[in-house]
Motif scaffolding. Sequence first.
Motif, mmCIF file in Angstrom:
data_model
loop_
_atom_site.group_PDB
_atom_site.id
_atom_site.type_symbol
_atom_site.label_atom_id
_atom_site.label_comp_id
_atom_site.label_asym_id
_atom_site.label_seq_id
_atom_site.Cartn_x
_atom_site.Cartn_y
_atom_site.Cartn_z
ATOM 1 N N SER A 5 56.665 21.835 21.945
ATOM 2 C CA SER A 5 55.228 21.981 22.253
ATOM 3 C C SER A 5 54.786 22.586 22.949
ATOM 4 O O SER A 5 53.876 23.391 22.915
ATOM 5 C CB SER A 5 54.743 20.084 22.172
ATOM 6 O OG SER A 5 55.508 19.600 21.004
ATOM 7 N N THR A 6 55.273 22.424 24.630
ATOM 8 C CA THR A 6 54.938 22.609 25.290
ATOM 9 C C THR A 6 54.702 24.217 25.048
ATOM 10 O O THR A 6 53.440 24.505 25.566
ATOM 11 C CB THR A 6 55.082 22.634 26.845
ATOM 12 O OG1 THR A 6 55.326 21.302 27.487
ATOM 13 C CG2 THR A 6 54.838 23.336 28.173
ATOM 14 N N ASN A 7 55.492 24.934 25.012
ATOM 15 C CA ASN A 7 55.747 26.108 25.100
ATOM 16 C C ASN A 7 54.825 27.091 24.078
ATOM 17 O O ASN A 7 53.769 28.134 23.402
ATOM 18 C CB ASN A 7 57.188 26.947 24.021
ATOM 19 C CG ASN A 7 58.222 26.701 25.888
ATOM 20 O OD1 ASN A 7 57.648 26.459 26.480
ATOM 21 N ND2 ASN A 7 59.458 26.699 25.474
ATOM 22 N N GLN A 8 54.170 26.078 22.411
ATOM 23 C CA GLN A 8 53.901 26.342 21.238
ATOM 24 C C GLN A 8 52.550 25.979 22.088
ATOM 25 O O GLN A 8 51.050 27.064 21.607
ATOM 26 C CB GLN A 8 53.700 25.668 20.489
ATOM 27 C CG GLN A 8 55.243 25.668 19.275
ATOM 28 C CD GLN A 8 55.287 24.299 18.250
ATOM 29 O OE1 GLN A 8 55.074 23.331 19.112
ATOM 30 N NE2 GLN A 8 55.545 24.810 17.580
ATOM 31 N N LEU A 9 52.092 25.487 22.649
ATOM 32 C CA LEU A 9 50.587 25.072 22.858
ATOM 33 C C LEU A 9 50.311 26.220 24.743
ATOM 34 O O LEU A 9 48.776 26.972 24.229
ATOM 35 C CB LEU A 9 50.475 24.366 24.071
ATOM 36 C CG LEU A 9 50.361 23.069 23.194
ATOM 37 C CD1 LEU A 9 50.289 21.044 23.800
ATOM 38 C CD2 LEU A 9 49.669 22.751 21.981
ATOM 39 N N ASN A 10 50.760 26.599 25.360
ATOM 40 C CA ASN A 10 51.027 27.746 25.948
ATOM 41 C C ASN A 10 50.796 28.881 25.635
ATOM 42 O O ASN A 10 50.014 30.182 25.679
ATOM 43 C CB ASN A 10 51.872 28.582 27.283
ATOM 44 C CG ASN A 10 52.523 26.379 27.871
ATOM 45 O OD1 ASN A 10 51.427 25.871 28.281
ATOM 46 N ND2 ASN A 10 53.265 27.058 28.733
ATOM 47 N N ILE A 133 42.068 11.189 14.444
ATOM 48 C CA ILE A 133 42.582 11.830 15.211
ATOM 49 C C ILE A 133 44.061 11.531 15.973
ATOM 50 O O ILE A 133 44.798 10.513 15.499
ATOM 51 C CB ILE A 133 41.974 10.978 17.009
ATOM 52 C CG1 ILE A 133 40.519 11.961 17.691
ATOM 53 C CG2 ILE A 133 43.109 12.026 17.974
ATOM 54 C CD1 ILE A 133 40.395 11.709 18.526
ATOM 55 N N ASP A 134 44.935 12.577 15.655
ATOM 56 C CA ASP A 134 46.449 12.379 16.262
ATOM 57 C C ASP A 134 47.221 14.107 16.859
ATOM 58 O O ASP A 134 46.524 14.608 16.682
ATOM 59 C CB ASP A 134 47.371 12.341 14.245
ATOM 60 C CG ASP A 134 48.507 11.313 14.522
ATOM 61 O OD1 ASP A 134 48.971 11.039 14.677
ATOM 62 O OD2 ASP A 134 48.458 11.625 13.228
ATOM 63 N N LYS A 135 48.507 13.131 17.080
ATOM 64 C CA LYS A 135 49.216 13.798 17.310
ATOM 65 C C LYS A 135 49.552 15.526 17.361
ATOM 66 O O LYS A 135 50.107 14.972 16.106
ATOM 67 C CB LYS A 135 50.301 13.613 18.383
ATOM 68 C CG LYS A 135 50.549 14.306 20.063
ATOM 69 C CD LYS A 135 49.639 14.697 21.146
ATOM 70 C CE LYS A 135 50.141 13.331 21.876
ATOM 71 N NZ LYS A 135 48.857 13.633 22.877
ATOM 72 N N ALA A 136 48.983 16.341 17.550
ATOM 73 C CA ALA A 136 50.476 17.479 16.424
ATOM 74 C C ALA A 136 51.742 16.781 17.046
ATOM 75 O O ALA A 136 52.282 17.388 17.965
ATOM 76 C CB ALA A 136 49.440 18.258 16.756
ATOM 77 N N GLU A 137 52.471 17.739 15.297
ATOM 78 C CA GLU A 137 53.875 17.154 15.967
ATOM 79 C C GLU A 137 54.723 19.126 15.882
ATOM 80 O O GLU A 137 53.416 19.703 15.517
ATOM 81 C CB GLU A 137 54.427 16.906 14.464
ATOM 82 C CG GLU A 137 54.691 15.538 14.445
ATOM 83 C CD GLU A 137 54.952 14.283 15.289
ATOM 84 O OE1 GLU A 137 55.910 15.282 16.553
ATOM 85 O OE2 GLU A 137 54.016 13.690 16.390
ATOM 86 N N PRO A 138 55.692 19.391 16.730
ATOM 87 C CA PRO A 138 56.022 21.033 16.647
ATOM 88 C C PRO A 138 55.818 22.036 15.703
ATOM 89 O O PRO A 138 55.339 23.100 14.802
ATOM 90 C CB PRO A 138 57.734 20.653 17.154
ATOM 91 C CG PRO A 138 57.832 19.444 17.546
ATOM 92 C CD PRO A 138 56.616 18.395 17.129
ATOM 93 N N VAL A 139 56.044 20.870 13.992
ATOM 94 C CA VAL A 139 55.975 21.386 12.798
ATOM 95 C C VAL A 139 54.439 22.337 12.674
ATOM 96 O O VAL A 139 54.553 23.148 12.055
ATOM 97 C CB VAL A 139 56.689 20.835 11.708
ATOM 98 C CG1 VAL A 139 55.810 19.253 11.315
ATOM 99 C CG2 VAL A 139 56.947 22.160 10.264
ATOM 100 N N LEU A 140 53.267 20.685 12.531
ATOM 101 C CA LEU A 140 51.905 21.523 13.093
ATOM 102 C C LEU A 140 51.596 22.160 13.738
ATOM 103 O O LEU A 140 51.143 23.369 13.139
ATOM 104 C CB LEU A 140 51.392 20.619 12.455
ATOM 105 C CG LEU A 140 50.312 20.719 12.603
ATOM 106 C CD1 LEU A 140 49.742 21.518 11.292
ATOM 107 C CD2 LEU A 140 48.654 19.329 12.445
ATOM 108 N N LEU A 141 52.290 22.916 15.308
ATOM 109 C CA LEU A 141 52.045 23.637 15.715
ATOM 110 C C LEU A 141 52.367 24.209 15.645
ATOM 111 O O LEU A 141 51.823 25.766 15.802
ATOM 112 C CB LEU A 141 52.512 23.483 17.589
ATOM 113 C CG LEU A 141 51.634 21.852 18.129
ATOM 114 C CD1 LEU A 141 52.568 21.169 19.041
ATOM 115 C CD2 LEU A 141 49.983 22.113 18.637
#
Length: 304
Positions: A5-10, A133-141
């Motif tokens: 997730s961190t890599n995707q957000l970056n 509001i919800d938290k984005a999972e890696p598949v959504l990211l």
Amino acid sequence: MTELSTNQLNELSKLINRFTNSEGSNKTAIPSLFFIRESDITEPIHAVFKPSFCIILQGEKEVLLASDRFRYGPQDYIVSSVHLPVTGQVIKASKDIPYLAFKLEFTSSEILSLLDEARNERANQKMNRAMFIDKAEPVLLDAVTRLARLLDRPQDIPVLAPLYKKEILYLVLQGPHGNILEQMALEGSQVYRIREVIEYIKRHYVEAFRIEELAEKVNMSVATLHRYFKQVTAMSPIQFQKNLRLQEARRRLLAEATDAAEVAFQVGYESPSQFSREYSRMFGLPPKEDIKQLRENQVHSKNA
């Protein structure tokens, strides 16, 4: 937050930094996709949220829907399933770590098309707020990242952007709050009827209306319309209309050389004094003083 997730957000943050030319909301070459950047904490901004999916990559923001408070930060996404008058404020941002967000607008017909292809009947069909509001999972990211990457391959946008957008909306529909989007699009549902009332008020916000007429338009009792409208929007139909009127009045006063009394009549008020009272209650200052302060702030921002 996982390493993935961190890599995707970056990666998303770097893309937004490259494709934003100014502070605020920036249109992209992908239809209905906007990148938002703020390098400082903002003043509260009154606006009407369109139906949209917005994911935060850096910084934090707070949105007020009537008395409801939504606060979200990195990897959180917020969805507005109908047009909603809100007050938003970036509450965490700096020049080194600006607030960055990815915003994708959508229509009810796009949601309905998805439901026709992949119907997912839910046991829980209760009335809910139209915003969540919800938290984005890696598949959504991952889907969000693939859509943003198309900006580096503009020749692929016409074919692939609609597919990636569809995937993003599908994943949100499959999430824990997907029933909110589903009910807004399903013709005949109680929530769909409330959406029809919202759209009617938005189109005719200048005109006075009787709640009985609205209820009759959507085949509801007055009591049921009031109750469901407030459950969806956190306000009554009259409060909703008032928010739209005052936001439009402020926009006109800021953009045009006209006086408050004239604008009051333009947005549907019969009494300038009532307009001034309600304007002050919403924005904290009478119209003349508020617009003066807004213009001074704009000059200061340009010179900063």
